[in-house]
Design a protein around this motif. Structure first.
Motif, PDB file in Angstrom:
ATOM      1  N   PRO A 213       8.360   3.243   1.113  1.00  0.00           N
ATOM      2  CA  PRO A 213       7.972   1.850   0.718  1.00  0.00           C
ATOM      3  C   PRO A 213       8.103   0.810   2.566  1.00  0.00           C
ATOM      4  CG  PRO A 213       8.724   2.383  -0.808  1.00  0.00           C
ATOM      5  CD  PRO A 213       9.179   3.407   0.028  1.00  0.00           C
TER       6      PRO A 213
ATOM      7  N   LEU B 290       4.327  -1.429  -2.630  1.00  0.00           N
ATOM      8  CA  LEU B 290       3.595   0.041  -2.746  1.00  0.00           C
ATOM      9  C   LEU B 290       4.375   0.820  -2.918  1.00  0.00           C
ATOM     10  CD1 LEU B 290       0.168   1.215  -0.364  1.00  0.00           C
ATOM     11  CD2 LEU B 290       3.026   2.111  -0.578  1.00  0.00           C
TER      12      LEU B 290
ATOM     13  N   ALA C 267       0.131  -1.087  -6.243  1.00  0.00           N
ATOM     14  CA  ALA C 267       0.565  -2.302  -5.331  1.00  0.00           C
ATOM     15  C   ALA C 267      -0.002  -3.202  -6.037  1.00  0.00           C
ATOM     16  CB  ALA C 267      -0.086  -2.200  -4.102  1.00  0.00           C
TER      17      ALA C 267
END
Length: 250
Positions: free
Chosen positions: A177, A187, A213
């Protein structure tokens, strides 16, 4: 099709048939007896030749000292929208320090150029867009995109790039991430990548990831292909570092 067109086709066909008849009638197609016998004798005495061997080319680089020029295509698809960034990047690693530079076409933004160099524990990255340049002491954002977490790696056989023979690896893991935080916050997801390495240096990478996300499903692909690979350049490193620090000190 009207009558005149049919007449034209018939005329052309007639001419072609007449030329073929003249060729078959007037030209003697029987080869000379002596030459025919000679060909037979020669064919009997010929021995099959072994197939040519492929020379093994030793790479002029290794994992601790190299410079590779990659083409790059990065695509993100979500909610029926696809955005693609294309360009190239040169990455160098060596004893004096690491460097990178390249160019990307960014959707709705234009063409961005960048240069990066390390000095000790610091990394200076210069990004220019529309004639305006900024310098940050951080890595170029794409450097860590193919470095996942909880990664498993399996050798799948040989691969060949730039006339170098390497090993093809299948990598499976989770996206980091932190690497994507400047593009998409929150995400998370898994990825599969196929990486070709020669002498410890990546010559190609083909990554596909399925992520989410903020509740939105997203598909990410990253393709990097080496178009040139060679030894590390200390001169390129020094030039990059000087240019980036000069802009930083303005």
């Amino acid at each position: 099709m009207n009558k005149l067109v049919w007449m034209g086709i018939a005329a052309v066909a007639a001419v072609l048939l007449f030329m073929l008849w003249m060729y078959l009638t007037l030209v003697d197609h029987t080869p000379p007896p002596d030459r025919f016998k000679q060909n037979i004798t020669t064919s009997r005495t010929q021995t099959p030749q072994p197939p040519p061997t492929t020379a093994v080319v030793k790479p002029p680089f290794n994992a601790s000292s190299y410079e590779v020029n990659y083409t790059l295509v990065f695509t993100v698809s979500f909610s029926g929208i696809t955005m693609t960034m294309e360009g190239w990047v040169v990455i160098g690693t060596g004893h004096a320090g690491n460097y990178s530079f390249g160019m990307l076409t960014v959707p709705l933004q234009g063409t961005a150029t960048f240069k990066s160099a390390t000095e000790g524990n610091a990394t200076y990255t210069m990004t220019c867009l529309h004639g305006y340049c900024t310098v940050n002491e951080e890595e170029w954002p794409f450097i860590g995109l193919i470095d996942g977490v909880n990664v498993t790696r399996t050798a799948k056989g040989q691969c060949r790039r730039l006339n170098y023979t390497g090993t093809l690896y299948e990598e499976r893991g989770m996206l980091d991430p932190k690497a994507f935080s400047r593009f998409v916050e929150g995400l998370s997801g898994n990825y599969t990548a196929y990486v070709c390495e020669a002498n410890g240096v990546m010559l190609s990478a083909d990554l596909t990831a399925t992520t989410s996300a903020h509740g939105e499903m997203m598909r990410i692909t990253l393709k990097m292909e080496a178009v040139k690979a060679g030894p590390y350049s200390s001169e390129t490193y020094r030039r990059n570092l000087q240019e980036v620090k000069a802009v930083s000190n303005r």
